[in-house]
Design an enzyme around this catalytic site. Structure first.
Site, short mmCIF file in Angstrom:
data_model
loop_
_atom_site.label_atom_id
_atom_site.label_comp_id
_atom_site.label_asym_id
_atom_site.label_seq_id
_atom_site.Cartn_x
_atom_site.Cartn_y
_atom_site.Cartn_z
N ASP A 95 103.77 39.46 4.07
CA ASP A 95 103.03 39.76 5.30
C ASP A 95 102.21 38.53 5.66
OD1 ASP A 95 101.82 40.92 7.44
OD2 ASP A 95 100.83 42.53 6.34
N ILE A 96 102.85 37.61 6.39
CA ILE A 96 102.24 36.30 6.68
C ILE A 96 101.88 36.13 8.15
CG2 ILE A 96 103.44 35.24 4.73
CD1 ILE A 96 105.43 34.02 6.74
N LYS A 97 102.46 36.95 9.03
CA LYS A 97 102.16 36.96 10.48
C LYS A 97 102.12 35.56 11.09
CE LYS A 97 99.78 41.41 10.50
NZ LYS A 97 99.67 41.69 9.05
N ARG A 98 103.10 34.75 10.80
CA ARG A 98 103.13 33.38 11.31
C ARG A 98 103.52 33.36 12.79
NH1 ARG A 98 100.61 32.71 7.10
NH2 ARG A 98 101.16 31.21 5.48
#
Length: 287
Positions: A95-98
């Site tokens: 879950d990095i939401k880049r």
């Protein structure tokens, strides 16, 4: 087997719960931290949760902020947790939401789909446009990786931008339609493609329309538990108990705190919390 088909199969066999390994040192009992580095304490705690829930959990999600906040020690725990999940043949979401474009996005893709931080799925923010998604496409085309892109989130501030009207309808639908076009290229045997959506279950009026409009997109459904999502909304975002995974993080990680013998039974109460999550959502089957 394409990664999205494998996820579909995991949900079919183990249920739709996604355990969020958003692990803070505050969640770990003092006795479990004694004589250990930050890296060791977090990893050992995660391992206990995983071992206790692996047969009833479709996929595990690691929110990278919880690991980055502890610097190198935290990222070692992130790396080792992902490696342990692979060792156990379990699926994972980074879950990095880049959100970035061109060369930068290419490097993010390499960082999280290969090497030390390799994971099966990652989360992305689409609001820089489709050229911020394009660098991940070679991994989607391989059938080995997938993404969950923010669509309609469960936080209160989601209404600041996501529902702004564009050509007569909410912006998030415009975003979803664009991403759906990409997803359709790679639809697997399960009927779903590797471009999934993050869809919060706190917006009662929209859940049925979202599920109906994006039939071939798998959903990552946050907000159940801490953010107050309604179990009926969650159930409506699923498709015959599949087509999505329901994340529960703190409700699982901190479940032991509600019991006198919890410190000695962290895994046991985590397992009970996963089963309770499933039960709370399935009670809507007959409605």
């Amino acid at each position: 087997m394409q990664i999205i088909d494998r996820l579909y199969k995991e949900v079919e066999e183990k249920g739709f719960v996604c355990v969020g390994l958003d692990t803070s040192l505050d969640y770990i009992p003092e006795k479990n931290k004694e004589g250990k580095s930050i890296h060791e304490a977090i990893f050992d705690f995660n391992k206990e949760i995983i071992d206790a829930t692996l047969d009833i959990t479709a996929i595990y999600k690691l929110q990278i902020a919880y690991y980055e906040s502890y610097g190198i020690e935290g990222m070692l725990a992130y790396r080792d947790t992902l490696a342990y999940l692979r060792e156990k043949d379990l699926l994972s979401i980074g879950d990095i939401k880049r959100s970035d474009i061109a060369a930068s996005a290419t490097q993010y893709a390499k960082a999280h789909f290969e090497g030390d931080f390799e994971t099966d799925f990652i989360t992305l923010n689409p609001y820089m446009g489709m050229d911020s998604i394009k660098p991940y496409e070679e991994y989607l085309a391989s059938g080995k990786k997938g993404v969950f892109v923010l669509l309609r989130t469960s936080n209160p501030g989601a209404n600041d931008f996501e529902v702004l009207k564009t050509d007569g309808e909410e912006l998030f639908f415009k975003v979803g339609d664009k991403l759906q076009e990409l997803n359709q290229i790679y639809v697997g045997e399960s009927g779903y493609g590797p471009v999934g959506f993050v869809v919060g279950a706190t917006h009662t009026k929209e859940v049925e329309e979202i599920r109906d409009r994006y039939k071939n997109n798998f959903f990552l459904i946050p907000g159940f538990g801490a953010q107050g999502a309604d179990s009926l909304n969650v159930y409506k975002l699923l498709n015959n108990k599949n087509g999505g995974v329901v994340n529960n993080s703190r409700g699982v990680l901190k479940a032991y705190m509600n019991h006198e013998d919890g410190i000695d039974n962290i895994g046991k109460y985590a397992r009970e919390a996963v089963l309770k999550t499933r039960e709370d959502i399935l009670k809507n089957e007959d409605l």
